[in-house]
Design an enzyme around this catalytic site. Structure first.
Site, PDB file in Angstrom:
ATOM      1  N   GLY A   4      12.290  -1.831 -14.859  1.00 53.02           N
ATOM      2  CA  GLY A   4      13.464  -1.073 -14.386  1.00 53.02           C
ATOM      3  C   GLY A   4      13.053   0.192 -13.651  1.00 53.02           C
ATOM      4  NE  ARG A  34       7.457   5.316  -9.591  1.00 61.57           N
ATOM      5  CZ  ARG A  34       6.331   5.220  -8.964  1.00 61.57           C
ATOM      6  NH1 ARG A  34       5.710   6.311  -8.584  1.00 61.57           N
ATOM      7  NH2 ARG A  34       5.792   4.050  -8.717  1.00 61.57           N
ATOM      8  CE  LYS A  38       8.306   4.824  -5.504  1.00 65.33           C
ATOM      9  NZ  LYS A  38       7.549   3.916  -4.643  1.00 65.33           N
ATOM     10  CG  ASP A  87       6.081  12.307 -14.570  1.00 66.63           C
ATOM     11  OD1 ASP A  87       6.331  11.239 -13.977  1.00 66.63           O
ATOM     12  OD2 ASP A  87       5.260  13.143 -14.141  1.00 66.63           O
ATOM     13  NE  ARG A 141      13.246  -3.635  -7.928  1.00 62.36           N
ATOM     14  CZ  ARG A 141      12.410  -2.677  -7.572  1.00 62.36           C
ATOM     15  NH1 ARG A 141      11.123  -2.884  -7.656  1.00 62.36           N
ATOM     16  NH2 ARG A 141      12.857  -1.514  -7.163  1.00 62.36           N
ATOM     17  CG  ASP A 148       7.436  -5.163 -10.906  1.00 58.57           C
ATOM     18  OD1 ASP A 148       6.502  -5.964 -11.011  1.00 58.57           O
ATOM     19  OD2 ASP A 148       7.266  -3.925 -10.892  1.00 58.57           O
ATOM     20  CG  ASN A 149       6.050  -3.942  -7.016  1.00 59.99           C
ATOM     21  OD1 ASN A 149       7.021  -3.261  -7.308  1.00 59.99           O
ATOM     22  ND2 ASN A 149       4.839  -3.702  -7.480  1.00 59.99           N
ATOM     23  CG  ASP A 194       5.382  -0.528  -5.408  1.00 60.20           C
ATOM     24  OD1 ASP A 194       4.536   0.298  -5.029  1.00 60.20           O
ATOM     25  OD2 ASP A 194       5.714  -0.635  -6.597  1.00 60.20           O
TER      26      ASP A 194
HETATM   27  P1  AMP Z   1       5.418   0.387  -9.658  1.00 59.87           P
HETATM   28  O1  AMP Z   1       3.985   0.629  -9.914  1.00 59.87           O
HETATM   29  O2  AMP Z   1       6.032   1.363  -8.709  1.00 59.87           O
HETATM   30  O3  AMP Z   1       5.733  -1.017  -9.258  1.00 59.87           O
HETATM   31  O4  AMP Z   1       6.172   0.664 -11.035  1.00 59.87           O
HETATM   32  C1  AMP Z   1       6.107  -0.209 -12.146  1.00 59.87           C
HETATM   33  C2  AMP Z   1       7.036   0.296 -13.232  1.00 59.87           C
HETATM   34  O5  AMP Z   1       6.574   1.556 -13.734  1.00 59.87           O
HETATM   35  C3  AMP Z   1       8.473   0.532 -12.786  1.00 59.87           C
HETATM   36  O6  AMP Z   1       9.311   0.200 -13.858  1.00 59.87           O
HETATM   37  C4  AMP Z   1       8.497   1.998 -12.502  1.00 59.87           C
HETATM   38  O7  AMP Z   1       9.783   2.546 -12.593  1.00 59.87           O
HETATM   39  C5  AMP Z   1       7.592   2.528 -13.608  1.00 59.87           C
HETATM   40  N1  AMP Z   1       6.995   3.830 -13.261  1.00 59.87           N
HETATM   41  C6  AMP Z   1       6.019   4.059 -12.368  1.00 59.87           C
HETATM   42  N2  AMP Z   1       5.725   5.379 -12.309  1.00 59.87           N
HETATM   43  C7  AMP Z   1       6.549   6.011 -13.183  1.00 59.87           C
HETATM   44  C8  AMP Z   1       6.739   7.360 -13.581  1.00 59.87           C
HETATM   45  N3  AMP Z   1       6.027   8.365 -13.056  1.00 59.87           N
HETATM   46  N4  AMP Z   1       7.677   7.604 -14.526  1.00 59.87           N
HETATM   47  C9  AMP Z   1       8.409   6.613 -15.049  1.00 59.87           C
HETATM   48  N5  AMP Z   1       8.280   5.323 -14.728  1.00 59.87           N
HETATM   49  C10 AMP Z   1       7.368   5.006 -13.786  1.00 59.87           C
HETATM   50 MG    MG Z   2       7.460  -1.205  -8.006  1.00 65.78          MG
END
Ligand code: AMP
Ligand code: MG
Length: 502
Positions: A100, A103, A123, A135, A193, A262-263, A272
């Site tokens: 989900g 961020r 974002k 965070d 996605r 998810d991407n 992403d």
């Molecule tokens: P991503 O690497 O962008 O595909 O993110 C994978 C998952 O990690 C997703 O659910 C993002 O929302 C979560 N995520 C990535 N970075 C953060 C962050 N700094 N704080 C909270 N969730 C994150």
């Molecule tokens: Mg992602």
């Protein structure tokens, strides 16, 4: 799940995005209403004026302090319904039933004058119920990186999410060391996605999967509504869009780097930009992502990973594709095979066009694989080899050979290639011009991107960012004085590495 108080009214500013929020209204089970965290001192880095105008937004209104408040998440435009979307996903082959928007926040949807619908998403706007240990924030480097690379991809003609604005927040985020925080506002055809389908499929909630599929069909693939097997044809349409996308990436040397489910977007856009990068010298096993230890998402593996991801998508649709499960599996499996062939055919077509061969001769794909072999042996730069080939047709200059450590073997190839070109039904000049509209002079070179990011992070200097962004907006036009942007990275003993989720 805890609600992060959507106290919209107190935060609304008098700027109207003309939102029309179908996701928020129709797919309530797939989202949690949520507010952005307040940040102390938002400051505008950049608004993508051209994109803002395409969306029908007022650039003048957005370039005020109120606009900056919107892009930082401190305020919302009229009619926003901020929410965090739920999704699941396979990450490096392992399934997480709940990822989900940890961020990110969807502010709403805009339908522009041409009738295209876009998500507007922040974002880096703070924690949501999906943040887990994170965070919810974004650091300046990755925000600028996504801005640059996604806009470069758009200019290269690749379907992609886009950057509408970037702001710094005035607070530090901690990634081992404190770094300036930032928020990116991006647009997308949607943020659906494969992982969105997996969310309810994993909970065996077929009704919700069907509801999502119906929504995705009416939003992205309305033509399949009339088909005799709507969900199978929906799957085929997504698979085709993804097949064409991956072939397009590969034709410009792009490595996505984190092709998790998810991407993988349902609309067929690149989404992403965490660990992605363009390869310099051609090596099919190139990997940049620091966490991709086994090369799962290496350059040449992208088509087979796409097929794997499509198989995960297909699994979610089995119950609604056919009442006979075995038949559903057969139909979906053959659709995955068809997508793999589509990806191969599109790669052949694009690569042939890169070397000016558009007549679909059998020999042409052979010529491509021979060239790639020579490029790998000769440590040739992917982008520049293709870009300089046309010189031989126009000016007889033969500058591509300089890309090779052992130009003599390339010379033989070039002779054979020119013989093929002569069989094409167009003049050499026209052919050369066409090639220059397919083979970019400029891509976001990794070492140049790093220079841009360090100037911004260490010296709050955004001039390089602006320069590079402007250059990448017309990647096929060579500009005097910008030769350094077309040079591969200096040879280094330390391989270039990229990072996820930063
Ligand atoms: P991503 O690497 O962008 O595909 O993110 C994978 C998952 O990690 C997703 O659910 C993002 O929302 C979560 N995520 C990535 N970075 C953060 C962050 N700094 N704080 C909270 N969730 C994150
Ligand atoms: Mg992602």
């Amino acid at each position: 799940m805890e609600n992060h108080v959507p106290s919209n009214k107190t935060k609304e500013v008098n700027i109207d995005f003309g939102f029309d929020n179908t996701f928020a209204c129709q797919l309530t089970e797939f989202a949690v209403p949520c507010s952005a965290e307040i940040v102390p001192h938002p400051s505008l880095i950049k608004i993508n004026r051209k994109l803002a105008r395409e969306l029908g937004l007022s650039v003048d209104a957005l370039e005020t302090s109120q606009g900056t408040e919107i892009f930082s998440g401190n305020k919302v435009p009229i009619g926003a319904a901020p929410l965090a979307q739920a999704y699941a996903g396979h990450q490096f082959g392992n399934f997480s039933p709940q990822l989900g928007d940890g961020r990110a926040l969807l502010l709403g949807e805009i339908v522009n004058a041409q009738g295209y619908r876009y998500d507007v998403q922040l974002k880096g706007s703070g924690r949501t119920p999906f943040s887990r240990g994170g965070d919810g924030k974004a650091a300046l480097g990755p925000v600028l990186r996504e801005y640059l690379v996604s806009e470069a991809m758009h200019a290269l003609g690749v379907p992609t999410t886009r950057a509408l604005a970037a702001v710094t927040t005035g607070e530090s985020v901690y990634r081992e060391v404190p770094i300036p925080g930032a928020v990116l506002t991006r647009t997308a055809a949607s943020h659906l996605r494969i992982g969105t389908f997996q969310f309810f499929a994993a909970r065996q909630n077929t009704e919700m999967v069907k509801k999502l599929a119906d929504y995705a069909i009416s939003r992205h693939y309305p033509a399949v509504q009339d088909s005799s097997n709507v969900y199978l044809d929906f799957f085929k349409a997504v698979a085709k869009a993804q097949a064409l996308l991956v072939a397009h990436w590969m034709s410009i040397g792009f490595i996505h780097g984190v092709m998790n489910t998810d991407n993988t977007s349902i609309s067929g856009e690149t989404i992403d930009y965490g660990p992605c990068a363009f390869m310099d010298r051609y090596d099919p096993m190139t990997v940049f992502s620091s966490i991709d230890l086994h090369g799962r998402y290496a350059y040449a593996k992208q088509p087979s990973i796409l097929a794997w991801n499509l198989a995960r998508f297909a699994e979610t649709l089995i119950p609604i594709t056919d009442t006979d499960e075995d038949r559903a599996i057969r139909l979906l499996t053959s659709a995955i095979d068809e997508a793999s062939s589509q990806c191969q055919r599109e790669w052949d077509r694009r690569m042939c066009a890169k070397i000016g061969l558009n007549s679909n001769n059998k020999n042409d794909t052979n010529i491509i694989s021979n060239l790639l072999e020579l490029m790998q042996e000769g440590n040739a730069d992917f982008t520049n080899t293709f870009r300089h080939l046309s010189d031989a047709l126009r000016k007889g200059k033969r500058s591509a050979r300089k890309q090779f450590q052992n130009p003599a073997t390339f010379d033989l190839w070039e002779k054979r290639w020119i013989e093929q070109i002569k069989k094409e039904p167009i003049s050499m000049d026209t052919c050369a011009n066409q090639m220059d509209q397919i083979n970019p002079a400029y891509i976001p070179r990794n070492h140049k991107v790093e220079e841009v990011l360090s100037a911004a992070i260490n010296n709050s200097d955004f001039k390089l960012f602006e320069n590079m962004l402007a250059l990448l907006a017309t990647p096929f036009d060579e500009e005097k004085g910008h030769e350094e942007f077309a040079m591969p990275a200096p040879v280094s003993s330390v391989p270039y590495k990229t990072f996820c989720g930063t």
